[in-house]
Design a protein around this motif. Structure first.
Motif, PDB file in Angstrom:
ATOM      1  N   TYR A  81     -46.882 -31.432 -43.275  1.00  0.00           N
ATOM      2  CA  TYR A  81     -46.056 -32.115 -44.278  1.00  0.00           C
ATOM      3  C   TYR A  81     -46.891 -33.091 -45.089  1.00  0.00           C
ATOM      4  CZ  TYR A  81     -41.905 -34.063 -46.411  1.00  0.00           C
ATOM      5  OH  TYR A  81     -40.949 -34.410 -47.331  1.00  0.00           O
TER       6      TYR A  81
ATOM      7  N   ARG B 200     -31.731 -32.298 -41.532  1.00  0.00           N
ATOM      8  CA  ARG B 200     -31.544 -33.404 -42.486  1.00  0.00           C
ATOM      9  C   ARG B 200     -32.731 -34.346 -42.450  1.00  0.00           C
ATOM     10  NH1 ARG B 200     -25.977 -36.323 -41.723  1.00  0.00           N
ATOM     11  NH2 ARG B 200     -26.521 -37.013 -43.826  1.00  0.00           N
ATOM     12  N   ARG B 201     -32.905 -35.086 -43.547  1.00  0.00           N
ATOM     13  CA  ARG B 201     -33.979 -36.082 -43.600  1.00  0.00           C
ATOM     14  C   ARG B 201     -33.510 -37.311 -44.357  1.00  0.00           C
ATOM     15  NH1 ARG B 201     -38.581 -32.621 -46.473  1.00  0.00           N
ATOM     16  NH2 ARG B 201     -37.307 -30.872 -47.075  1.00  0.00           N
ATOM     17  N   GLU B 202     -34.170 -38.429 -44.090  1.00  0.00           N
ATOM     18  CA  GLU B 202     -33.798 -39.679 -44.753  1.00  0.00           C
ATOM     19  C   GLU B 202     -34.147 -39.628 -46.230  1.00  0.00           C
ATOM     20  OE1 GLU B 202     -35.172 -43.275 -42.784  1.00  0.00           O
ATOM     21  OE2 GLU B 202     -35.318 -44.306 -44.700  1.00  0.00           O
TER      22      GLU B 202
ATOM     23  N   ASP C 129     -31.787 -26.850 -36.769  1.00  0.00           N
ATOM     24  CA  ASP C 129     -32.502 -26.863 -38.035  1.00  0.00           C
ATOM     25  C   ASP C 129     -33.171 -25.490 -38.158  1.00  0.00           C
ATOM     26  OD1 ASP C 129     -34.469 -27.050 -36.101  1.00  0.00           O
ATOM     27  OD2 ASP C 129     -35.640 -28.583 -37.143  1.00  0.00           O
TER      28      ASP C 129
ATOM     29  N   PHE D 190     -39.866 -37.970 -45.330  1.00  0.00           N
ATOM     30  CA  PHE D 190     -39.671 -37.481 -43.967  1.00  0.00           C
ATOM     31  C   PHE D 190     -39.481 -35.968 -43.907  1.00  0.00           C
ATOM     32  CE2 PHE D 190     -38.256 -41.840 -44.133  1.00  0.00           C
ATOM     33  CZ  PHE D 190     -38.816 -42.390 -42.980  1.00  0.00           C
ATOM     34  N   GLN D 191     -39.855 -35.386 -42.762  1.00  0.00           N
ATOM     35  CA  GLN D 191     -39.576 -33.982 -42.502  1.00  0.00           C
ATOM     36  C   GLN D 191     -38.151 -33.865 -41.964  1.00  0.00           C
ATOM     37  OE1 GLN D 191     -42.473 -32.500 -39.720  1.00  0.00           O
ATOM     38  NE2 GLN D 191     -43.968 -33.975 -40.454  1.00  0.00           N
ATOM     39  N   PRO D 192     -37.487 -32.732 -42.256  1.00  0.00           N
ATOM     40  CA  PRO D 192     -36.143 -32.569 -41.697  1.00  0.00           C
ATOM     41  C   PRO D 192     -36.178 -32.387 -40.181  1.00  0.00           C
ATOM     42  CG  PRO D 192     -36.808 -30.618 -42.925  1.00  0.00           C
ATOM     43  CD  PRO D 192     -37.892 -31.619 -43.112  1.00  0.00           C
TER      44      PRO D 192
ATOM     45  N   ARG E 146     -43.454 -28.932 -47.391  1.00  0.00           N
ATOM     46  CA  ARG E 146     -43.509 -28.639 -45.959  1.00  0.00           C
ATOM     47  C   ARG E 146     -43.934 -27.188 -45.747  1.00  0.00           C
ATOM     48  NH1 ARG E 146     -38.614 -27.960 -41.700  1.00  0.00           N
ATOM     49  NH2 ARG E 146     -37.748 -26.792 -43.448  1.00  0.00           N
TER      50      ARG E 146
ATOM     51  N   ASP F 257     -31.018 -30.313 -45.758  1.00  0.00           N
ATOM     52  CA  ASP F 257     -32.254 -30.651 -46.462  1.00  0.00           C
ATOM     53  C   ASP F 257     -33.352 -29.620 -46.255  1.00  0.00           C
ATOM     54  OD1 ASP F 257     -31.017 -32.881 -47.449  1.00  0.00           O
ATOM     55  OD2 ASP F 257     -31.671 -34.165 -45.808  1.00  0.00           O
TER      56      ASP F 257
ATOM     57  N   GLN G 177     -35.816 -41.797 -38.290  1.00  0.00           N
ATOM     58  CA  GLN G 177     -35.432 -41.926 -39.700  1.00  0.00           C
ATOM     59  C   GLN G 177     -33.913 -42.069 -39.735  1.00  0.00           C
ATOM     60  OE1 GLN G 177     -35.493 -38.019 -41.644  1.00  0.00           O
ATOM     61  NE2 GLN G 177     -37.141 -37.376 -40.290  1.00  0.00           N
TER      62      GLN G 177
END
Lengths: 468, 452
Positions: free
Chosen positions: A70, A338-340, A322, A344-346, A61, A300, A445
């Motif tokens: 990303y 956070r991200r899955e 974030d 994914f991006q946080p 990222r 994350d 997500q």
């Protein structure tokens, strides 16, 4: 050791981060994940399916102001990773001389030490647990016609590094056990579910717990068989301890995620330090609760996991930040990025969101209510963060008449407006409880979260039944 | 970038997986391999705020031995990883129980000859990024010029090209490709409420996303911007309505949600698990006689078009509901065998659901309805497929004398799905085509509205 799993070395990480910064981004990070999911499902008394899934990838990222580039790769050779880094870098438009980035291991606490992760246990030992729950559900009641038991575990090995020079690794365990039953009587049919989990080891699933999942599911399905249609209109609503924390998740949690407030779309935008709830309400979002489903050792984007007070005695004190929104608001991240997965991006996401206990007793609250509804367990909820309009859907609920629970009720949702409903919290009890570890939050997500609440009374909100 | 995004590559891996599993002792094998290229772009305040690109792969394998089954999957396509995966699956089969109903589909159910469905728009992969950016920027510019008092929450474009192969140990091996495109925008506006109202700070957000397989099939930028603006305007000044029983108009976008509940209730899985309110209802009235529902898997460029389901069973055009009467459950091989029936090619669900339109325009339906609720969006999880119980939050418009008079919010509609579908009193001619559920708007005779 973790570095080897991703075929990385400090020098290689440095080269990837340097490539990511080649167009003058403000910062860059890489997120490496190797995940293993196992699931077992028993249905109609036989173990029908066993499944295993392995996912692995590296996401790169690059952030410039509010802009994000990303890319991710599931192939770990350096050429692919450098291509991902350059692809992500294209969000920034400058030309920087690739500088040097030196990453060093960054210390962090451990909120979920687990000595017996389910991911490392034999199928035999897991099947025994499933059999206990299945047999018990059948034994408890003759009305039970179908039983499904599922056990899902997930273990993610994570390595992250960023241009601040941080390097962290983590192993994140997750376990979830669910019993679903169908009960039937006189041609009527009802379904109910119970379960628990979290960042816990397999020893969490004691016989006592497994039997209680089965009993709770059966009891709830039986109650629903005798339930009446719920009333319609504005009524006092009492939310039982634990599960009802979903109120906080929807009514206040989502609208306080800082991305919405950075863009100005939330009903709470521009209201920092204002009274937004009754003074009995202190609401916290916490990533540090031991072994909770929503806990993280760090978020994350390599920020410390924190305990963040969102509402203090009714006053709005913090959004959930974030890194991008923290920089935008010129403050520190609250560790909610956070991200899955690496795909994914946080984004700013909740961890475990709960309200501190108050001074009343549960019984006092019930006794204070002439006519209203009491909700004990929930199926889910949803919110429109701009209007604050939110809904949540009970599964076990009761009618309250003359200060007593009189009959179970079914088929209704509760709907209201976040700021309005939180201003109408008139009583908060001393019986705080964390909900079972079963909740997943979707925001494009999926991430695991927790909720908790003491018993509370809301003086009135719309009960969506059908009897006027 | 797309060197190996082709059908032969995924077919080769799917066949290789089947061969290895058979060699390792599996009695039945079904393998699915996918390769996907994804792109996403978001513009806010004329700046490219988000740009992401990725390719992902997956290999999934279900094997059985003596009717004991196991499923494994990975995103790593290599011989080493495949060998490990096959070993794991064979091991896992020792632990699952024998399930006499499990097996591959009968050979004669499998898909044969195919006609071109035109599901893949190659420009998804070749259109220059500058053109994509210009398109999304222009969408945002149009919205801002038409609604200067609105704030953009971002215009976005997402594309995917997916190639997937399916092979099984009955000798089936085939690959399909398909693109999907989503282009849309969200915007919001201040929505000041009266001084004594506690809903301070309220804003209203609206959006519209156009989805298609081909760039040519997307709605125009003007249409998308106008639909998003309309969706904000239809929320501004919303009030909580009074509690009571009223007729309800579902516009096509929300009628779609209703049909999704009916489709959940007729899946073979829900039926054999006793988790449907439509058990033992084939041949009986499940909707008003005005309702005719057809599943058409072979619509050219259709969003949910396909030749076969994820077991390789041929999908065919079939009526699900005729004159209100349920014709069939939607069955996979497993649920079909559980119910003593044949697969209907629905292991991946219903394809394109076509709802036969009626005669009335939207205006005529509202005029006939007189006073009631117009539903523009639906919230929450309050549809219970086991019992048919229905209680969901709605946003919409209050209608009097056939005219929308003000937006409504913070209210729920309550009924039972069985009553609702059988009490559809009007079906419109205002079909929305750009969806996999192609439905007109419709009116339900009466539902309980809970508000003030």
């Amino acid at each position: 050791m973790t570095m080897d799993q991703f075929r990385l070395t400090p020098a290689r990480i440095n080269r990837i981060l340097a490539a990511a910064m080649s167009r003058s981004g403000d910062f860059a990070d890489i997120f490496c994940e190797q995940s293993r999911f196992n699931s077992l499902a028993m249905e109609e008394g036989i173990l029908k399916s066993a499944a295993m899934d392995i996912e692995q990838g590296i996401g790169v990222r690059v952030v410039k102001g509010e802009k994000t580039g990303y890319a991710y790769s599931e192939v770990f050779d350096e050429a692919a990773l450098l291509e991902a880094a350059r692809s992500a870098a294209s969000i920034a438009d400058g030309n920087a001389r690739p500088g040097t980035v030196e990453v060093k291991p960054y210390k962090r606490p451990d909120y979920y030490p687990v000595s017996d992760p389910a991911a490392e246990r034999s199928l035999d030992s897991k099947i025994q647990l499933i059999n206990i729950a299945d047999a018990h559900a059948r034994k408890v009641s003759k009305k039970v016609t179908k039983v499904q038991v599922t056990m899902v575990d997930h273990q993610a090995v994570i390595l992250m590094a960023d241009t601040r020079g941080r390097l962290v690794t983590d192993t994140r365990p997750m376990l979830r056990f669910t019993v679903t039953v169908v009960a039937e009587e006189n041609g009527e049919r009802q379904q109910a579910r119970s379960g628990d989990g979290g960042r816990v080891g397999i020893s969490y699933l004691t016989r006592e717990r497994l039997e209680s999942f089965a009993e709770n599911a059966v009891r709830e399905a039986e109650l629903l068989l005798s339930a009446r249609q719920a009333p319609a209109g504005m009524l006092p609503v009492i939310l039982g301890p634990g599960d009802s924390g979903i109120l906080l998740h929807e009514a206040i949690g989502h609208p306080l995620e800082a991305d919405f407030n950075r863009k100005g779309s939330s009903a709470y935008t521009g209201r920092m330090n204002e009274m937004v709830a009754d003074p009995q309400c202190t609401i916290i979002d916490d990533g540090t609760v031991p072994n909770e489903r929503g806990s993280i050792n760090f978020d994350d984007e390599l920020n410390d996991s924190l305990k963040t007070v969102l509402i203090e005695e009714g006053r709005l004190t913090s959004y959930m930040y974030d890194e991008i929104s923290a920089r935008y608001f010129e403050r520190e991240s609250s560790g909610n990025g956070r991200r899955e997965s690496y795909k994914f991006q946080p984004l700013p996401r909740m961890r475990t969101t709960y309200m501190l206990p108050g001074k009343y007793s549960h019984d006092e609250i019930i006794a204070s209510t002439q006519r209203g509804v009491f909700c004990k367990t929930f199926k889910g909820g949803q919110v429109d963060i701009s209007s604050g309009n939110f809904i949540f859907v009970p599964s076990e609920a009761w009618l309250v008449e003359n200060g007593k629970l009189t009959s179970p009720i079914k088929n209704f949702s509760l709907i209201g407006n976040g700021p309005d409903v939180l201003s109408k919290v008139t009583m908060v009890a001393d019986d705080f409880r964390m909900s079972a570890g079963i909740w997943t939050c979707g925001k494009g997500q999926q991430v695991p979260v927790g909720v908790g609440l003491p018993t509370i009374k809301i003086s009135e909100m719309t009960v969506g039944g059908q009897k006027g | 970038m797309r060197a190996d995004l082709d059908k032969e590559y995924v077919k080769t891996w799917a066949q290789r997986a089947v061969d290895k599993a058979v060699a390792a002792g599996a009695h039945t094998v079904s393998a699915k391999v996918t390769h996907q290229a994804k792109f996403a772009l978001e513009v806010r305040n004329d700046e490219v705020e988000n740009l992401s690109e990725a390719q992902s792969r997956s290999l999934g394998l279900t094997i059985s031995k003596d009717n004991r089954r196991a499923t494994v999957s990975t995103c790593e396509l290599s011989d080493d990883s495949l060998n490990t995966l096959v070993d794991q699956a064979v091991q896992m089969c020792r632990y699952t129980d024998q399930d006499p109903f499990y097996g591959l589909p009968d050979k004669e159910w499998l898909a044969g000859e195919q006609i071109p469905l035109h599901l893949a728009d190659e420009t998804v992969l070749t259109k220059p990024i500058d053109e994509k950016v210009a398109m999304v920027r222009e969408l945002e510019r149009i919205l801002k010029s038409r609604a200067p008092d609105f704030v953009s929450d971002g215009a976005s474009l997402k594309t995917s090209m997916l190639v997937s192969a399916l092979a099984n140990s009955h000798g089936f091996c085939d690959a399909q490709d398909g693109s999907t495109i989503s282009l849309g925008i969200s915007a919001f506006a201040e929505d000041n409420v009266s001084a004594d109202d506690l809903n301070t700070g309220r804003r209203q957000m609206g959006s519209w996303f156009s989805r298609s397989r081909w760039f040519d099939d997307l709605e125009t930028l003007d249409e998308i911007a106008d639909a998003a603006i309309d969706n904000v305007r239809r929320k501004l000044g919303a009030r909580k309505p009074r509690t009571g029983s009223f007729p309800v108009y579902f516009e096509p976008a929300t009628a779609r949600m209703l049909w999704s509940h009916l489709l959940s209730a007729i899946t073979g899985t829900a039926v054999y698990r006793n988790q449907s309110y439509l058990i033992d209802r084939i041949g009986t009235e499940v909707c008003s006689p005005a309702i005719h529902l057809t599943d058409d898997p072979l619509l050219p460029r259709g969003l949910a078009s396909r030749f076969y389901d994820n077991e390789g069973v041929a999908c065919r055009k079939q009526d699900l509901v005729r004159d209100g009467v349920l014709q069939t459950y939607t069955l996979s091989t497993y649920s079909a065998r559980k119910l003593g029936m044949k697969s209907t090619g629905h292991a991946s669900g219903v394809c394109n659901l076509i709802v036969r339109p009626g005669e009335l325009s939207e205006r005529e339906m509202l005029a006939k309805m007189g006073t009631g609720v117009w539903v523009t969006s639906v919230l929450g999880q309050g549809a219970n497929i086991s019992t048919g119980d229905y209680s969901r939050g709605v946003l919409g418009l209050w209608v009097e004398n056939g005219q929308p008079v003000y937006p409504i919010i913070e209210c729920t509609l309550n009924s039972n799905l069985d009553n609702m579908f059988r009490n559809i009193t009007m079906v419109g001619n205002n079909v929305y085509e750009k969806s996999s559920t192609i439905t007109p708007g419709l009116v339900i005779g009466e539902m309980a509205l809970s508000g003030n």
